[in-house]
Design a protein around this motif. Sequence first.
Motif, PDB file in Angstrom:
ATOM      1  N   PRO A   1     108.439  60.441  71.135  1.00 51.63           N
ATOM      2  CA  PRO A   1     108.027  60.710  69.754  1.00 51.63           C
ATOM      3  C   PRO A   1     106.591  60.079  69.525  1.00 51.63           C
ATOM      4  O   PRO A   1     105.755  60.533  68.975  1.00 51.63           O
ATOM      5  CB  PRO A   1     109.159  60.527  69.088  1.00 51.63           C
ATOM      6  CG  PRO A   1     110.352  60.589  69.986  1.00 51.63           C
ATOM      7  CD  PRO A   1     109.979  60.056  71.199  1.00 51.63           C
ATOM      8  N   PHE A   2     106.620  58.821  69.809  1.00 56.02           N
ATOM      9  CA  PHE A   2     105.345  58.003  69.623  1.00 56.02           C
ATOM     10  C   PHE A   2     103.841  58.561  70.019  1.00 56.02           C
ATOM     11  O   PHE A   2     103.182  58.767  69.532  1.00 56.02           O
ATOM     12  CB  PHE A   2     105.583  56.630  69.957  1.00 56.02           C
ATOM     13  CG  PHE A   2     104.077  55.665  70.045  1.00 56.02           C
ATOM     14  CD1 PHE A   2     103.978  54.748  68.764  1.00 56.02           C
ATOM     15  CD2 PHE A   2     103.349  55.644  70.949  1.00 56.02           C
ATOM     16  CE1 PHE A   2     103.216  54.140  68.662  1.00 56.02           C
ATOM     17  CE2 PHE A   2     102.399  54.646  70.787  1.00 56.02           C
ATOM     18  CZ  PHE A   2     102.015  54.037  69.727  1.00 56.02           C
TER      19      PHE A   2
ATOM     20  N   ARG B   1     103.774  61.744  70.891  1.00 55.67           N
ATOM     21  CA  ARG B   1     103.531  63.061  70.413  1.00 55.67           C
ATOM     22  C   ARG B   1     102.585  62.871  69.192  1.00 55.67           C
ATOM     23  O   ARG B   1     101.886  63.706  68.757  1.00 55.67           O
ATOM     24  CB  ARG B   1     104.502  63.848  70.465  1.00 55.67           C
ATOM     25  CG  ARG B   1     105.297  64.083  71.570  1.00 55.67           C
ATOM     26  CD  ARG B   1     104.575  64.675  72.869  1.00 55.67           C
ATOM     27  NE  ARG B   1     103.630  65.854  72.403  1.00 55.67           N
ATOM     28  CZ  ARG B   1     102.962  66.649  73.275  1.00 55.67           C
ATOM     29  NH1 ARG B   1     102.708  66.128  74.365  1.00 55.67           N
ATOM     30  NH2 ARG B   1     102.357  67.591  73.032  1.00 55.67           N
ATOM     31  N   SER B   2     103.135  61.693  68.497  1.00 57.11           N
ATOM     32  CA  SER B   2     102.181  61.526  67.090  1.00 57.11           C
ATOM     33  C   SER B   2     100.701  61.307  67.674  1.00 57.11           C
ATOM     34  O   SER B   2     100.014  61.803  66.722  1.00 57.11           O
ATOM     35  CB  SER B   2     102.874  60.433  66.684  1.00 57.11           C
ATOM     36  OG  SER B   2     104.248  60.642  66.190  1.00 57.11           O
TER      37      SER B   2
ATOM     38  N   VAL C   1      99.018  62.424  70.070  1.00 55.46           N
ATOM     39  CA  VAL C   1      98.395  63.667  70.463  1.00 55.46           C
ATOM     40  C   VAL C   1      97.940  64.433  69.145  1.00 55.46           C
ATOM     41  O   VAL C   1      96.944  65.012  68.955  1.00 55.46           O
ATOM     42  CB  VAL C   1      99.436  64.504  71.458  1.00 55.46           C
ATOM     43  CG1 VAL C   1      98.756  65.984  71.567  1.00 55.46           C
ATOM     44  CG2 VAL C   1      99.406  63.811  72.690  1.00 55.46           C
ATOM     45  N   ALA C   2      98.962  64.512  68.098  1.00 55.32           N
ATOM     46  CA  ALA C   2      98.981  65.199  66.779  1.00 55.32           C
ATOM     47  C   ALA C   2      97.481  64.613  66.255  1.00 55.32           C
ATOM     48  O   ALA C   2      96.736  65.321  65.639  1.00 55.32           O
ATOM     49  CB  ALA C   2      99.998  65.230  65.968  1.00 55.32           C
TER      50      ALA C   2
ATOM     51  N   ILE D   1     102.087  61.443  58.706  1.00 54.36           N
ATOM     52  CA  ILE D   1     101.645  60.551  59.779  1.00 54.36           C
ATOM     53  C   ILE D   1     100.916  59.280  59.322  1.00 54.36           C
ATOM     54  O   ILE D   1      99.464  59.888  59.026  1.00 54.36           O
ATOM     55  CB  ILE D   1     101.287  61.312  61.161  1.00 54.36           C
ATOM     56  CG1 ILE D   1     102.217  62.226  61.512  1.00 54.36           C
ATOM     57  CG2 ILE D   1     100.827  60.358  62.308  1.00 54.36           C
ATOM     58  CD1 ILE D   1     101.826  63.079  62.764  1.00 54.36           C
TER      59      ILE D   1
ATOM     60  N   TYR E   1      99.330  54.249  63.879  1.00 52.57           N
ATOM     61  CA  TYR E   1      99.389  54.639  65.400  1.00 52.57           C
ATOM     62  C   TYR E   1      98.209  54.396  66.151  1.00 52.57           C
ATOM     63  O   TYR E   1      98.397  53.995  67.339  1.00 52.57           O
ATOM     64  CB  TYR E   1      99.685  56.273  65.138  1.00 52.57           C
ATOM     65  CG  TYR E   1     101.143  56.659  65.037  1.00 52.57           C
ATOM     66  CD1 TYR E   1     102.084  56.453  65.974  1.00 52.57           C
ATOM     67  CD2 TYR E   1     101.641  57.248  63.908  1.00 52.57           C
ATOM     68  CE1 TYR E   1     103.336  56.729  65.895  1.00 52.57           C
ATOM     69  CE2 TYR E   1     102.980  57.604  63.483  1.00 52.57           C
ATOM     70  CZ  TYR E   1     103.861  57.489  64.640  1.00 52.57           C
ATOM     71  OH  TYR E   1     105.054  57.728  64.521  1.00 52.57           O
TER      72      TYR E   1
END
Lengths: 289, 370
Positions: free
Chosen positions: B215-216, B218-219, B221-222, B235, B240
């Motif tokens: 999940p980290f 993917r954040s 990438v977002a 976010i 991040y």
Amino acid sequence: MSDTADAATGTADDGEPTDAGREADTMPSPDPAVDPTTAALATDGLRRTFGEVTAVDRVSLGVERGELRAIIGPNGAGKTTLFNTIMGTLPPTDGRVFLDGQDVTERDEHERPHLGLARSFQSNELFEEQTVLENVRVVVQTSRRGAFSFDLFRDHRSVGRERALELLDTVGLDALPSTLAKNLSHGDQRRLGIAMALATDPEVLLLDEPTSGMSPGATTATANLIEEIRDELGLTVVLIEHDMDVVLSISDRISVLNRGSLIATGPPEEIQANDAVQDAYLGGMREEL
Amino acid sequence: MSGETATGEGPTEALDRARSLLLRYRVPVGLVLVVLLLRPVISHPLLLGYEAVAATILIWMVFVAAFNLLFGYAGLLSFGHAMFLGFGMYAAAIGVSGRAGAPELPFPVAAAVGIAVAATVGYLLGRLTVEKGEIYFAFLTLAVAQAVEFTANRNPLNLTGGSNGVTQNVLPGFVESTRGQLVVVFTGLEIDWYWFVSAVFLVAMLALWQIVRSPFGRSLVAIRENGDLARAMGINTTRYKVQAFTISAAFSALAGSVLMIDRYGASQETLSVITSGDTVLMAVLGGVRYFFGPVAGVFVWQFTEEFLNEFEVLHLGFTSVDLSGVLTHWQFFLGALFVVLVVVAPLEGIWGYLRDWVRDLYVRVKGVAE
């Protein structure tokens, strides 16, 4: 925070008398019905300037829990800037924002979705190279794990996938989970934006022109979706919208913004009949109304 | 699952399951294949004919993959990543050699010090720079890296050896050099240096893979795709990015510490802006959007460098052409390849092309089979 203490002393949280408070006393607010400490969403004397230009001018707005409020006004009236200021995308020059009675003016933009305030964008803002499902899933993940999480040991597919599929079902995108967001049609992209806002699990949802660029059929479907969101999920919805049919048919109350100022707030029939709104500010929209 | 099997599972379902499992774990499988195939392939007589660079290539793959966690996944282009490789390299070299009164440390401890220094610098530099915008981030990282190189050149407290680097007594006790070959001696066993590096490679790459699929990751990438939207969706983009920078720096230093042994010391040129630039080029050449992009990029870059440098005479049967003079300018040929790639598809890289090509081939073969 204590409501009684505030009411008694007339001061803000930090104990200083606020300018916004005083201005509200001297200048009758066009939206006087709602007390910011009890409203789902309220602004008090919200102002935002860009150099010499005042885009949002002392807007005091109170939206009740479960209300569907439309904000209308000509282009350049400051509607989107008002949203950006409420969301913290742009810090206000002056004034306060209250969410559920709590002063959130100083909160960072990324904190607000976790406090129950979410938005969709006027332009289609998406994670374009990602699938439709991943666009929603990553928001569900954020809503569950918090604004930052060192969640390093799981497979991302195990976090929030079911909830994301549910939301795609709600907005009618359940047939397209693995399509890349950039390949969706315009209308589907707008629906995806709503699904992502819903994925934050909000109490107050700000929608910026959710039907723009949609065919009449899709517009009706989206209007129904918005009513459904309000009725079935029990959300408070604030809507910027140009389509007057949508505005008149679904909103509980309408606020009219012109040149950054709030000039009237009331139920649809009252706004339609309001001469000031008709003459001074809605010019081109008169026929539609 | 076992219940399904008991009630009689057709061969096609079993095949489908095997295929989906393979698809899910294609990265670990691919990494093992890289380790197993790299050395035999490059030491083939038609290619390099010798294997010494194989271990070096694996180490570079870890470093560029660590760089790409920041660039390809979080969208932050660091132009000073050589400094993090350098922290690992110098800390390991200084610690192991115990030069100039520095405490003599076992290699793992010295490496850990280097990783900690890199992570700390990454974290602090990240706090200062990640929200400054792309160009400023690139220039600020470049500037700090230049400062680090300058400092190493000044030889503070006689620790860094100036322009000579640190090359004396740098091999840790468990590594022996015999006839120019490194051997790891571990509880009486002699292990090829290549296998030792392979183990580090697999652990580090699997860790990076887990990070990008978590999940980290993917954040990240977002945030790369649309930072404004990510923030509006709750976010904390700054945190991040800072953490991605920290993790990337730490893995770079890990690669640096192993590279120190592989190169018999820490050299000042590793810290130079050329190293930082090569890192960016290798990642882009391979394809920054893919986990295997850096692997492909490093392989092509390092192999081509070595191959063109060694290549001297082209035998055409009836005649021979001496190309050694031309081919020492290998950067020119790699540069040309790079320009073509960036013009055609800047984000796809070699790996993206290879993927598309294999997919097309698969579809075609399937079509013929049916």
